[in-house]
Design an enzyme around this catalytic site. Structure first.
Site, short mmCIF file in Angstrom:
data_model
loop_
_atom_site.label_atom_id
_atom_site.label_comp_id
_atom_site.label_asym_id
_atom_site.label_seq_id
_atom_site.Cartn_x
_atom_site.Cartn_y
_atom_site.Cartn_z
N GLU A 1 0.86 -1.19 0.00
CA GLU A 1 0.00 0.00 0.00
C GLU A 1 0.89 1.23 0.00
O GLU A 1 2.12 1.12 0.13
CB GLU A 1 -0.96 -0.01 1.21
CG GLU A 1 -2.07 -1.04 1.04
CD GLU A 1 -3.10 -1.05 2.16
OE1 GLU A 1 -3.13 -0.10 2.96
OE2 GLU A 1 -3.86 -2.02 2.23
N HIS B 1 -9.02 9.91 3.04
CA HIS B 1 -8.66 8.84 2.11
C HIS B 1 -8.93 9.32 0.70
O HIS B 1 -9.99 9.90 0.43
CB HIS B 1 -9.49 7.57 2.41
CG HIS B 1 -8.92 6.34 1.80
ND1 HIS B 1 -8.93 6.11 0.45
CD2 HIS B 1 -8.29 5.27 2.35
CE1 HIS B 1 -8.33 4.94 0.21
NE2 HIS B 1 -7.94 4.42 1.36
N ARG C 1 -1.15 8.73 9.33
CA ARG C 1 -0.99 7.30 9.58
C ARG C 1 -0.57 6.55 8.32
O ARG C 1 -1.12 6.76 7.24
CB ARG C 1 -2.31 6.72 10.10
CG ARG C 1 -2.29 5.22 10.31
CD ARG C 1 -3.58 4.74 10.91
NE ARG C 1 -4.72 5.00 10.06
CZ ARG C 1 -5.11 4.22 9.05
NH1 ARG C 1 -4.44 3.12 8.76
NH2 ARG C 1 -6.17 4.54 8.34
N HIS D 1 -11.37 9.86 6.79
CA HIS D 1 -11.18 8.41 6.94
C HIS D 1 -10.70 8.02 8.34
O HIS D 1 -11.15 7.01 8.88
CB HIS D 1 -10.15 7.97 5.89
CG HIS D 1 -9.85 6.52 5.88
ND1 HIS D 1 -10.83 5.56 5.63
CD2 HIS D 1 -8.70 5.83 6.07
CE1 HIS D 1 -10.28 4.35 5.65
NE2 HIS D 1 -8.99 4.49 5.94
C1 SIN Z 1 -7.58 0.97 2.67
O1 SIN Z 1 -7.86 -0.20 2.50
O2 SIN Z 1 -7.29 1.75 1.77
C2 SIN Z 1 -7.62 1.52 4.05
C3 SIN Z 1 -6.52 0.97 4.82
C4 SIN Z 1 -6.21 1.87 5.96
O3 SIN Z 1 -6.88 2.87 6.17
O4 SIN Z 1 -5.22 1.61 6.62
#
Ligand code: SIN
Length: 530
Positions: free
Chosen positions: A125, A243, A385, A350
């Site tokens: 990610e 987000h 975060r 988010h």
């Molecule tokens: C996501 O799946 O994009 C969210 C994961 C997160 O907020 O850590």
């Protein structure tokens, strides 16, 4: 004149005693409850059904340095970089060091993370230097962890659950220790005083304070606002993560399209079809979330559109259905077949990096009050975060808070609460959320934030004859919105998720945590930087 927050009126009050109260049935609350077993009776209170928490909806996964090519120091480094100079170093070290064992424990309890053969699968990610994100059911990781913990907790006779019970306020005894909670039991419609030797607030986030959010409706900042009213310190609450990719379908909830999609190679395109992230950051779609959210906002403004597009149409046939079944099915319900169509997306609130200020064992500045998970602020996330560190935070710091609470001896004095009927803000929820989004959102400035503070302070308030859950939620959202606006106004710099167009640079002067204290008069907060 605006009435004070509490107007005392006498109403009948049911009183129930236990040893420990955990407010919230998400990952951190459940994990803490399990740790408390054999130290006394534990009551877990949830505002809605036990299935309704932010944890339940977490998609991407849970990060930990468990793969062969990963190292704890790399996870630590990535977390610190994302936190933009504001992480509590000890908290980060604790998270990354204790994370792998916490996940092994989940696996031992039956959590079925996705595997290829017998080997765990690790996804990438944004801002991670390694593939280290474990997932379950493709994109239902939170659901699987909550299921596992609920199953474990459900087998322990010491733990009981009470759903549809909303936190109203904390109760303190004559020695100023937290002695329990006042809650609205929706089953009976009555107010109950739950008395205990320790209270843990694991109430999750505050996303519903904003017009656009990926959070479920329960995320109204209840624990935060109750703790603040009782005198708990609130830290770093200006840092709200937006987000980048929430589904944008007018009238529909802002369903999250996981960052893991970009981790697998999804593109972001603007209304002209251009992959614009190349112009904003060398990591393109996998740049830190705040960078991506601001880039999307800039593109929407530049081209006069309400969204950009997330494009996975180049994925191998069948891949998106198999790897992201929940996302695929949800988009399909809105007529978007991700295998052949781009999804309209725009940013949404988010995650709150700030919260009730705690040490690394969930202790707050109020005796016998603990907090964990998104409701708490250990400083582990700093100003932003790192993706998939929140479920990890829940299991690591939830367990720590539970272990610290377990050591509490029974309180020396009892509390005799008078049922109070607070004054409720007279503002429509949609107006509050739209003010917060407009004035305290992705790009902030002094004049918008000052306006938000003034408007929130000037909101008329009045007592209600028989307040219901929505009234208590609105009261908490109103206070939470004010705390965000006040802290964001005080932080005259841009750092992590907090971006000020009038102070677009980071300032060494502000490499400190904001700490908010309740001045005791209405909405006023005293702010210091530490
Ligand atoms: C996501 O799946 O994009 C969210 C994961 C997160 O907020 O850590």
């Amino acid at each position: 004149m605006i009435p004070l927050y509490h107007e005392v009126i006498t109403l009948p009050l049911t009183r129930l005693s236990t040893d420990f109260i955990v407010v919230g049935a998400g990952v951190s609350g459940l994990r803490a409850a399990i740790e408390l077993v054999s130290h006394g009776r534990v009551l877990v209170i949830a505002k809605d059904s036990l299935r309704e928490s932010s944890s339940e909806y977490a998609q991407g996964g849970i990060a930990a340095a468990l793969s062969d090519d990963d190292e704890i120091e790399l996870h630590e480094q990535d977390t610190l970089v994302a936190g933009d100079g504001l992480c509590n170093l000890e908290a980060v070290r604790t998270l990354v060091e204790e994370g792998p064992a916490a996940i092994e424990q989940l696996i031992e309890w039956g959590a079925a993370f996705d595997r290829q053969g017998s080997k765990l699968l690790f996804a990438r990610e944004g801002a991670h230097s390694r593939n280290r994100v474990l997932h379950a059911g493709g994109d239902s990781t939170g659901h699987e962890i909550v299921r596992t913990l609920r199953h474990q907790a459900g087998q322990r006779p010491d733990i009981t659950f009470q759903s549809f019970t909303s936190l109203i306020d904390l109760v303190q005894n004559g020695s100023n220790e937290v002695a329990g909670v006042l809650a609205l039991d929706e089953h009976s419609g009555s107010t109950v005083f739950f008395e205990a030797r320790g209270v843990l607030l694991a109430t999750g986030g505050l996303g519903r304070v904003f017009e656009n959010t990926t959070n479920p409706d329960v995320a109204t900042g209840d624990g935060l606002a109750c703790a603040w009213r009782a005198g708990a310190e609130i830290a770093d609450i200006e840092f709200v993560q937006f987000h980048p990719t929430a589904l944008y379908v007018p009238g529909a909830p802002r369903f999250l399209l996981s960052e893991a999609l970009r981790g697998e190679g999804a593109y972001l395109r603007n209304a002209s079809g251009e992959r614009f992230m190349e112009r904003y950051h060398p990591l393109k779609e996998l740049a830190p979330r705040d960078v991506v959210a601001r880039a999307i906002t800039a593109e929407m403004q530049r081209l006069g559109t309400r969204h950009v597009f997330l494009d996975v149409t180049h994925f191998a046939p069948g891949f998106v259905q198999k790897r992201f079944p929940r996302i695929y099915e949800t988009c399909l319900r809105y007529g978007i077949d991700l295998s052949s169509m781009q999804a309209p997306v725009s940013p949404a609130a988010h995650y709150a990096m700030g919260g009730i200020r705690t040490d690394l064992f969930g202790r707050t500045n109020l005796a016998r009050l603990y907090a964990a998970g998104e409701a708490a602020c250990t400083g582990v996330h700093g100003a932003n975060r790192l993706a998939s560190n929140s479920l990890l935070e829940g299991v690591v710091f939830g367990a720590r808070a539970g272990s610290a609470m377990a050591e509490l001896s029974p309180a020396n004095s009892t509390a005799e609460p008078t049922q109070t009927n607070p004054a409720f803000p007279q503002i429509a929820e949609h107006e509050l959320r739209s003010l917060t989004w407009r004035n305290c959102g992705i790009v902030r400035n002094r004049s918008d934030l000052s306006e938000a503070c003034s408007m929130l302070k000037a909101t008329p308030r009045r007592a209600l004859p028989s307040p219901v859950r929505a009234d208590f939620e609105l009261r908490n959202m109103h206070q939470t919105a004010y705390l965000i606006a006040a802290a964001a106004l005080a932080r005259g710099e841009s750092r992590g998720a907090h971006y000020r167009s009038d102070f677009p640079k980071k300032s060494p002067h502000f490499q400190k945590h904001s700490i908010l204290n309740n001045s005791g008069s209405g909405l006023d907060a005293q702010i210091r930087f530490l």
